[in-house]
Design a protein around this motif. Structure first.
Motif, PDB file in Angstrom:
ATOM      1  N   VAL A  92       0.860  -1.187   0.000  1.00 21.91           N
ATOM      2  CA  VAL A  92       0.000   0.000   0.000  1.00 21.91           C
ATOM      3  C   VAL A  92       0.894   1.234   0.000  1.00 21.91           C
ATOM      4  CG1 VAL A  92      -2.016  -1.042   1.105  1.00 21.91           C
ATOM      5  CG2 VAL A  92      -0.233  -0.032   2.514  1.00 21.91           C
ATOM      6  N   PRO A  95       4.067   2.522  -5.628  1.00 21.83           N
ATOM      7  CA  PRO A  95       4.586   1.216  -6.072  1.00 21.83           C
ATOM      8  C   PRO A  95       5.883   0.922  -5.312  1.00 21.83           C
ATOM      9  CG  PRO A  95       3.996   2.583  -7.964  1.00 21.83           C
ATOM     10  CD  PRO A  95       3.897   3.466  -6.749  1.00 21.83           C
ATOM     11  N   PRO A  96       6.079  -0.320  -4.889  1.00 21.30           N
ATOM     12  CA  PRO A  96       7.261  -0.660  -4.090  1.00 21.30           C
ATOM     13  C   PRO A  96       8.556  -0.388  -4.868  1.00 21.30           C
ATOM     14  CG  PRO A  96       5.623  -2.391  -3.954  1.00 21.30           C
ATOM     15  CD  PRO A  96       5.161  -1.451  -5.022  1.00 21.30           C
ATOM     16  N   ASP A  97       9.348   0.522  -4.329  1.00 22.60           N
ATOM     17  CA  ASP A  97      10.570   0.938  -5.010  1.00 22.60           C
ATOM     18  C   ASP A  97      11.805   0.308  -4.381  1.00 22.60           C
ATOM     19  OD1 ASP A  97      10.208   2.309  -2.667  1.00 22.60           O
ATOM     20  OD2 ASP A  97      11.266   4.093  -3.352  1.00 22.60           O
ATOM     21  N   ALA A  98      11.604  -0.688  -3.518  1.00 23.13           N
ATOM     22  CA  ALA A  98      12.710  -1.450  -2.934  1.00 23.13           C
ATOM     23  C   ALA A  98      12.120  -2.790  -2.532  1.00 23.13           C
ATOM     24  CB  ALA A  98      13.281  -0.720  -1.712  1.00 23.13           C
ATOM     25  N   PRO A  99      12.963  -3.834  -2.438  1.00 19.56           N
ATOM     26  CA  PRO A  99      12.424  -5.131  -2.019  1.00 19.56           C
ATOM     27  C   PRO A  99      11.822  -5.050  -0.618  1.00 19.56           C
ATOM     28  CG  PRO A  99      14.651  -5.384  -2.926  1.00 19.56           C
ATOM     29  CD  PRO A  99      14.410  -3.908  -2.756  1.00 19.56           C
ATOM     30  N   LEU A 100      10.981  -6.006  -0.328  1.00 24.12           N
ATOM     31  CA  LEU A 100      10.460  -6.187   1.029  1.00 24.12           C
ATOM     32  C   LEU A 100      11.353  -7.210   1.719  1.00 24.12           C
ATOM     33  CD1 LEU A 100       8.162  -6.064   3.207  1.00 24.12           C
ATOM     34  CD2 LEU A 100       7.043  -7.900   1.907  1.00 24.12           C
ATOM     35  N   HIS A 135      13.573 -11.996   1.205  1.00 20.51           N
ATOM     36  CA  HIS A 135      13.393 -10.787   0.403  1.00 20.51           C
ATOM     37  C   HIS A 135      12.322 -11.063  -0.639  1.00 20.51           C
ATOM     38  CE1 HIS A 135      17.513  -9.886   1.867  1.00 20.51           C
ATOM     39  NE2 HIS A 135      17.112  -8.638   1.775  1.00 20.51           N
ATOM     40  N   ASP A 137      11.004  -9.412  -4.104  1.00 24.42           N
ATOM     41  CA  ASP A 137      11.355  -8.379  -5.093  1.00 24.42           C
ATOM     42  C   ASP A 137      10.135  -7.767  -5.766  1.00 24.42           C
ATOM     43  OD1 ASP A 137      14.134  -8.497  -4.738  1.00 24.42           O
ATOM     44  OD2 ASP A 137      14.296 -10.263  -6.017  1.00 24.42           O
ATOM     45  N   VAL A 138       9.074  -8.558  -5.910  1.00 26.52           N
ATOM     46  CA  VAL A 138       7.909  -8.084  -6.667  1.00 26.52           C
ATOM     47  C   VAL A 138       6.646  -8.240  -5.819  1.00 26.52           C
ATOM     48  CG1 VAL A 138       6.504  -8.447  -8.727  1.00 26.52           C
ATOM     49  CG2 VAL A 138       8.984  -8.656  -8.882  1.00 26.52           C
ATOM     50  N   LEU A 139       5.894  -7.170  -5.714  1.00 27.06           N
ATOM     51  CA  LEU A 139       4.629  -7.165  -4.967  1.00 27.06           C
ATOM     52  C   LEU A 139       3.523  -6.618  -5.865  1.00 27.06           C
ATOM     53  CD1 LEU A 139       5.879  -5.631  -1.602  1.00 27.06           C
ATOM     54  CD2 LEU A 139       4.993  -7.942  -1.900  1.00 27.06           C
ATOM     55  N   PRO A 140       2.267  -7.042  -5.720  1.00 29.07           N
ATOM     56  CA  PRO A 140       1.797  -8.082  -4.797  1.00 29.07           C
ATOM     57  C   PRO A 140       2.264  -9.467  -5.238  1.00 29.07           C
ATOM     58  CG  PRO A 140       0.022  -7.381  -6.260  1.00 29.07           C
ATOM     59  CD  PRO A 140       1.187  -6.489  -6.528  1.00 29.07           C
ATOM     60  N   THR A 161      10.820  -2.033   4.281  1.00 27.92           N
ATOM     61  CA  THR A 161      10.062  -1.858   3.033  1.00 27.92           C
ATOM     62  C   THR A 161      10.805  -0.732   2.322  1.00 27.92           C
ATOM     63  OG1 THR A 161       8.580  -0.341   4.185  1.00 27.92           O
ATOM     64  CG2 THR A 161       7.816  -2.594   3.924  1.00 27.92           C
ATOM     65  N   TYR A 165       6.264   2.778   0.730  1.00 28.86           N
ATOM     66  CA  TYR A 165       5.152   1.814   0.792  1.00 28.86           C
ATOM     67  C   TYR A 165       5.182   1.001   2.085  1.00 28.86           C
ATOM     68  CZ  TYR A 165       8.039  -2.319  -0.257  1.00 28.86           C
ATOM     69  OH  TYR A 165       8.945  -3.334  -0.189  1.00 28.86           O
ATOM     70  N   LYS A 166       4.024   0.435   2.397  1.00 31.85           N
ATOM     71  CA  LYS A 166       3.914  -0.528   3.493  1.00 31.85           C
ATOM     72  C   LYS A 166       3.347  -1.815   2.913  1.00 31.85           C
ATOM     73  CE  LYS A 166       3.514   2.659   7.338  1.00 31.85           C
ATOM     74  NZ  LYS A 166       2.905   2.801   8.670  1.00 31.85           N
TER      75      LYS A 166
ATOM     76  N   MET B   3       5.448   9.052   1.338  1.00 36.46           N
ATOM     77  CA  MET B   3       4.118   8.838   0.779  1.00 36.46           C
ATOM     78  C   MET B   3       3.279  10.094   0.743  1.00 36.46           C
ATOM     79  SD  MET B   3       2.776   5.138   1.813  1.00 36.46           S
ATOM     80  CE  MET B   3       3.640   4.946   3.377  1.00 36.46           C
ATOM     81  N   SER B 125      16.224   1.939   1.542  1.00 37.91           N
ATOM     82  CA  SER B 125      15.858   0.706   2.249  1.00 37.91           C
ATOM     83  C   SER B 125      17.043  -0.250   2.369  1.00 37.91           C
ATOM     84  CB  SER B 125      14.725   0.004   1.501  1.00 37.91           C
ATOM     85  OG  SER B 125      14.433  -1.217   2.130  1.00 37.91           O
ATOM     86  N   SER B 127      16.781  -3.186   2.500  1.00 35.85           N
ATOM     87  CA  SER B 127      16.445  -4.392   1.735  1.00 35.85           C
ATOM     88  C   SER B 127      17.231  -4.484   0.434  1.00 35.85           C
ATOM     89  CB  SER B 127      14.944  -4.435   1.445  1.00 35.85           C
ATOM     90  OG  SER B 127      14.551  -3.306   0.674  1.00 35.85           O
ATOM     91  N   TRP B 128      17.887  -3.385   0.028  1.00 38.23           N
ATOM     92  CA  TRP B 128      18.748  -3.436  -1.161  1.00 38.23           C
ATOM     93  C   TRP B 128      20.084  -4.129  -0.881  1.00 38.23           C
ATOM     94  CZ3 TRP B 128      16.566  -2.996  -5.522  1.00 38.23           C
ATOM     95  CH2 TRP B 128      15.587  -2.039  -5.779  1.00 38.23           C
ATOM     96  N   ARG B 147      16.723 -15.275  -6.604  1.00 34.77           N
ATOM     97  CA  ARG B 147      16.888 -13.852  -6.896  1.00 34.77           C
ATOM     98  C   ARG B 147      18.127 -13.617  -7.754  1.00 34.77           C
ATOM     99  NH1 ARG B 147      17.467 -10.418  -2.057  1.00 34.77           N
ATOM    100  NH2 ARG B 147      16.237  -8.835  -3.124  1.00 34.77           N
ATOM    101  N   ARG B 222      17.402  -1.439 -10.185  1.00 32.50           N
ATOM    102  CA  ARG B 222      16.958  -2.435 -11.173  1.00 32.50           C
ATOM    103  C   ARG B 222      15.733  -1.916 -11.932  1.00 32.50           C
ATOM    104  NH1 ARG B 222      15.983  -7.210  -6.843  1.00 32.50           N
ATOM    105  NH2 ARG B 222      17.845  -6.919  -5.624  1.00 32.50           N
ATOM    106  N   ARG B 223      15.751  -0.632 -12.245  1.00 29.28           N
ATOM    107  CA  ARG B 223      14.525  -0.049 -12.786  1.00 29.28           C
ATOM    108  C   ARG B 223      14.802   0.842 -13.983  1.00 29.28           C
ATOM    109  NH1 ARG B 223      11.875   3.235  -8.624  1.00 29.28           N
ATOM    110  NH2 ARG B 223      12.578   1.476  -7.352  1.00 29.28           N
ATOM    111  N   PHE B 268       7.910   0.636 -13.294  1.00 29.17           N
ATOM    112  CA  PHE B 268       8.037  -0.728 -12.779  1.00 29.17           C
ATOM    113  C   PHE B 268       7.529  -1.671 -13.873  1.00 29.17           C
ATOM    114  CE2 PHE B 268       7.476   2.106  -9.224  1.00 29.17           C
ATOM    115  CZ  PHE B 268       8.424   1.664  -8.298  1.00 29.17           C
ATOM    116  N   PRO B 271       5.024  -6.567 -11.033  1.00 26.25           N
ATOM    117  CA  PRO B 271       4.331  -7.687 -11.669  1.00 26.25           C
ATOM    118  C   PRO B 271       3.623  -7.302 -12.960  1.00 26.25           C
ATOM    119  CG  PRO B 271       3.026  -6.842  -9.852  1.00 26.25           C
ATOM    120  CD  PRO B 271       4.325  -6.074  -9.845  1.00 26.25           C
TER     121      PRO B 271
END
Lengths: 522, 522
Positions: A92, A95-100, A135, A137-140, A161, A165-166, B3, B125, B127-128, B147, B222-223, B268, B271
């Motif tokens: 939410v 768009p996720p701009d980093a992995p979760l 990790h 990489d792609v959500l959802p 995150t 995004y959350k 956000m 993040s 997460s990178w 990955r 990666r974008r 992006f 997905p």
């Protein structure tokens, strides 16, 4: 169990036995489960391991909650799960701009989702602690974790995150798996609700350990151990009746003995069938007794004929350890399990288990009409007489064990089960044991099982029920969903591994109350 | 980029454009690579980030080494890898009686396998950071990690095995992936070995960023960013010539503009195609210039016709931001990138980019014979004159920017590239810039590219070569396998993200020396 203790050995594989085991691979029963609550845990000195839990609301009501960096929550599945976990994740915000980056911790007990794993310093591998860092990489996305977990509680921490995004956990599910068919369990309708509940939890414990084989514990070691198998098989005959799974396990053990015909204490099934390099005096003999019990339950004469030579070999190997006095030699070269009890001398309990196994072997030899029947009967008499002559201390009224003439609970219990004395004398011996309460006591549900069975078969029904309720009922009072590998009512933190975090809280050898209750109409 | 800064917007999808982009999905070129050495790293104040490395022997000679709890080692693949990693693992000792728990850290630079990630506190993040913790339940096995990683160094730590076994890494391999075909790169044979080496590393940088799209960096983000795409496309035409990949990216941007026709700063792809909610004044205009460059390189009139309305819309939107004086309005409502330079006022550089884009738009309008050609030409004149009238400070001999009349490198460089003055005056302006060296300097290879190109096109060839070698050559001297996202020769730890651990060390916008060298015969 360090690498230095390994001995040279040769495995003599029997491919026909392997194929027979393969042919009765079990059917699996699966069910999809969801969490019931979100919980928090808090310190409470009266709770098991000092951790209690508080419901924070229904999972369904909270699952649209969005989590950001360092947020965490714990879901409670309300019962013990063994299976595969699926998470549906959606972002939410932008768009996720980093992995979760997520951390998952699976706990059978509140302590596991409360105390940090990185402070674990027990002597079993920390790799058994059920945690993952993943990790995305792609959500959802929907993720099904590849490993199987054993748990009731799942703690999820969002490690990161991004500020943009959350994440929402749309769905958390566990597909449970077992090779036990609950529909086959005969209805019990026990009038005592406490025993009814102990029975229910016993069956659940058994079922959660029934997978491709009888596992000792689905959290740890997830492996086929003979000591557990023997008890699981007994509980199985009275409940879920997957007798082919017992057959499968017996053929697996018989497929990979060593050059002396000894079966290993446990087997690895993946990546292929491998006999562990641990051999235990008592566990090898339990192959013999388990085959006997299987035949009693099934009348499967083909299996008895196939596996009789293996069963006989265990007894023959055990007899090779006898001294000139016909007593099991106690020296540093052997290993017998008996119990997780450091002080325990294992000579006398081992002698009793040999007698117990010799009796079962003799019964099987009769059915098979094996020419060694007489020899076995003679050996049984010799070994029994030696036990009375050399190990029975008339003065004390106890069996003694080892050089130091140790008086332990385990020695008396096993001698009663072995039936060295008659019922009356056994009854007296057990009363004497309970009165005197020797300091070398018992630590595990495994030995409590033997205590209760010893009481039952020596006409101490009331005492048997008292001890059964006093021990397993206490676990129920402390919130057990399945019965635990280790439980010492006097020391709730007891672990033979240096940390209760690594204990298994769904363990095969603890499932026997259902056998005791149903078999003996307790 | 929190956000809160998101604005309401509507995406107007163009499915035909999406399908055109889909139809030119690239072919991938794959190669299997193995580590060359086992290395250790050590602190060295003269090395980049303070970490140097020492060879500890060839990987082939050491790969039978067995590792137990807390053992770790670092392998060096000797070049930058982008791809998928496979590990073949086998146990030694007893059969593995507990899972294997491994930690993997992938580093483009020695610092990443030397400093602990858990102390990272940058604002991008965590997460990178390329790390994984994995459990392996069954050994031996071969694992292909799902990955993609971007790295040269791989540090493997055995978090735990069990006292009974260790693990051997039979094979470690990376299957590299790129959509660049190195066979298409024209031979350079440059007489200057330093420029030849810079060219080689530029092409490698470009290739490692060429995947399903032109990525900004294979480690991060990666974008597909427009600012990177523009420069990658220019380098691509001179080297690997995957012109369809440029076409694909242009159609992707044009497929998801907002309700005003603006293209997003980045997209992006998974997905599904999503326009990020970041819009940058300069990046949007680079759609227009990139389309122009693409047509110049390919003469693909169909694509020019399809995408011209999108290209025109970017210019029209930018013109909407002009004040009555025909100067780009500088207020808190907008965002133009220009450079990672906190002090920089971006008004004048943005005005220059608008002029630059208007010129390219005018050229395209001529080819298309668009009725707006005259209007565009008029606008070009107006905006150019306004820049000279309002932003040129005759006294100082510099373009000033913003309310505070800031003199920066970026403003001068972009005004030269925009060609506001003639060649002679531009040459003088740049000399003046280099002499005066205003404090608001440039920080990124991205802006160094513009400096060098500004020098070249204003007949400062020798100076251009000097700056190119002085900047990218310094990275080579410091051990660059690919060119870095950020490099400030005066501050080797520079990061706009609060930590050099998170910087990308293979970054698209740094690949342009090959374009500069080949296009201008430097």
């Amino acid at each position: 169990m360090s690498m230095q203790t390994r001995k040279a050995r040769t495995i003599v594989e029997n491919n026909e036995f392997k194929q027979t085991a393969e042919a009765v691979k079990p059917t699996f029963y699966k069910e999809e489960k969801s969490p019931e609550h979100v919980i928090t845990t808090y310190q409470d000195k009266d709770a098991i391991h000092g951790w209690n839990l508080r419901k924070e609301g229904g999972w369904e009501d909270q699952k649209e909650q969005a989590y950001g960096k360092n947020d965490s929550f714990i879901v409670d599945f309300k019962d013990h799960m063994v299976g595969y976990v699926t998470l549906s994740l959606k972002p939410v915000g932008s768009p996720p701009d980093a992995p979760l980056h997520l951390k998952l911790i699976f706990g059978e007990m509140p302590v596991e989702v409360s105390e940090p794993f990185d402070q674990y310093d027990g002597w079993l591998s920390s790799s058994w602690l059920q945690e993952e860092a993943i990790h995305v990489d792609v959500l959802p996305t929907q993720i099904t974790l590849p490993r199987r977990y054993s748990f009731r509680y799942l703690k999820i921490t969002v490690l990161d995150t991004s500020p943009k995004y959350k994440v929402v956990f749309d769905q958390i599910a566990c597909e449970t798996i077992t090779s036990a068919d609950f529909h086959r369990v005969p209805t019990l309708n026990h009038p005592d609700p406490q025993l009814a509940e102990i029975d229910r939890i016993s069956v659940k414990t058994l079922a959660d350990c029934m997978q491709d084989i009888f596992e000792d514990g689905p959290k740890r070691d997830r492996r086929l151990w003979l000591g557990d198998l023997r008890l699981q098989a007994l509980a199985n005959y009275e409940t879920v009746q997957n007798n082919d799974l017992v057959k499968r396990c017996l053929y697996l053990f018989a497929a990979v003995p060593n050059q002396k015909g000894e079966v290993a204490a446990n087997l690895f099934i993946e990546p292929k069938l491998i006999a562990d390099d641990t051999y235990l005096f008592d566990y090898s003999l339990f192959f013999t007794t388990t085959l006997h019990d299987y035949y009693q339950a099934t009348n499967d004469i083909q299996t008895l004929q196939d596996l009789w030579p293996t069963a006989l070999a265990q007894v023959e190997n055990a007899l090779d350890r006898l001294s000139e006095d016909n007593i099991v030699i106690d020296d540093p070269s052997w290993w017998s399990f008996i119990d997780w009890q450091e002080q325990l001398n294992k000579q006398t309990a081992s002698q009793a288990i040999l007698i117990y196994a010799l009796k079962k072997a003799t019964e099987m030899a009769k059915i098979i009409t094996d020419p060694k029947l007489n020899w076995l009967e003679e050996k049984l008499t010799t070994v029994t007489n030696a036990a009375i002559e050399k190990l029975w201390d008339k003065e004390q009224g106890f069996f003694i064990s080892g050089e130091d003439r140790q008086v332990s609970w385990a020695s008396q219990i096993w001698m009663v089960i072995a039936g060295v004395f008659d019922k009356e004398k056994n009854k007296k011996l057990l009363h004497h044991l309970l009165e005197e309460n020797p300091t070398v006591g018992i630590n595990t549900p495994y030995m409590y099982h033997h205590l209760v069975e010893a009481l039952v078969i020596s006409d101490n029904r009331e005492l048997a029920i008292k001890y059964l309720i006093g021990y397993w009922g206490k676990m129920v009072d402390l919130g057990a969903d399945t019965f635990w590998e280790l439980f010492n009512p006097e020391d709730l933190t007891f672990s033979p591994y240096g940390s209760h975090l690594i204990n298994s809280y769904c363990h095969a050898w603890s499932c026997t109350p259902t056998y005791l209750i149903r078999k003996y109409n307790l």
